[in-house]
Design a protein around this motif. Structure first.
Motif, short mmCIF file in Angstrom:
data_model
loop_
_atom_site.label_atom_id
_atom_site.label_comp_id
_atom_site.label_asym_id
_atom_site.label_seq_id
_atom_site.Cartn_x
_atom_site.Cartn_y
_atom_site.Cartn_z
N LYS A 12 0.82 -1.21 0.00
CA LYS A 12 0.00 0.00 0.00
C LYS A 12 0.86 1.26 0.00
CE LYS A 12 -3.72 -2.25 2.47
NZ LYS A 12 -4.47 -2.32 3.73
N ASN A 13 2.17 1.09 -0.13
CA ASN A 13 3.15 2.17 -0.18
C ASN A 13 3.16 2.99 1.12
OD1 ASN A 13 5.28 3.40 -1.44
ND2 ASN A 13 4.03 4.86 -2.56
N LEU A 21 11.48 -1.27 7.49
CA LEU A 21 12.22 -2.33 6.83
C LEU A 21 13.65 -1.88 6.52
CD1 LEU A 21 11.95 -5.20 5.58
CD2 LEU A 21 11.49 -4.06 3.42
N PHE A 22 13.81 -0.64 6.05
CA PHE A 22 15.13 -0.11 5.74
C PHE A 22 16.00 -0.06 6.99
CE2 PHE A 22 18.19 3.33 5.00
CZ PHE A 22 18.71 2.94 3.78
N TYR A 54 14.09 -4.27 -4.25
CA TYR A 54 13.37 -5.25 -3.43
C TYR A 54 11.96 -4.73 -3.11
CZ TYR A 54 12.23 -8.62 0.15
OH TYR A 54 11.61 -9.60 0.88
N ILE A 55 11.85 -3.46 -2.77
CA ILE A 55 10.53 -2.87 -2.46
C ILE A 55 9.62 -2.94 -3.69
CG2 ILE A 55 9.33 -0.71 -1.90
CD1 ILE A 55 10.63 -2.07 0.50
N SER A 56 10.15 -2.59 -4.86
CA SER A 56 9.31 -2.66 -6.06
C SER A 56 8.92 -4.09 -6.39
CB SER A 56 9.98 -1.98 -7.24
OG SER A 56 11.24 -2.51 -7.48
N LYS A 57 9.81 -5.05 -6.10
CA LYS A 57 9.47 -6.46 -6.31
C LYS A 57 8.33 -6.87 -5.38
CE LYS A 57 11.26 -11.13 -5.95
NZ LYS A 57 12.37 -11.96 -5.54
N LEU A 58 8.39 -6.45 -4.13
CA LEU A 58 7.31 -6.76 -3.19
C LEU A 58 6.00 -6.12 -3.63
CD1 LEU A 58 8.80 -6.43 0.41
CD2 LEU A 58 8.03 -8.49 -0.73
#
Length: 89
Positions: A12-13, A21-22, A54-58
């Protein structure tokens, strides 16, 4: 935060979840990136590139089967970091 909840928030960004997470993996990301890179600047860029990929993959796989962040983060980050460094050279 559990992995399923974290993935749902990231899909949901949610900026707070992404920051969490970072911050959770920054030390591990930094030690991996320094091994692959020639300078601190290049390592910082590799960290950002690997984390964003990784975020864009998720976010792209949000409708797919829920994954365990702890199990998939390190291998996916290493692949993204290595591809970034290879692209620079």
């Amino acid at each position: 935060m559990y992995s399923k909840e974290l993935i749902a928030l990231i899909s949901k960004n949610d900026k707070a979840a992404i920051r969490d997470l970072f911050e959770r993996y920054y030390g591990k990301m930094g030690s991996i990136a320094v091994r692959y890179c020639k300078s601190q600047t290049q390592a910082a860029e590799a960290i950002n590139f690997g984390f964003n990929s990784y975020i864009s993959k998720l976010q792209q796989n949000r409708n797919a089967q829920m994954v365990d962040v702890d199990a998939t983060f390190e291998p996916d980050f290493i692949k993204a970091c290595a591809s970034f460094v290879k692209g620079i050279s």
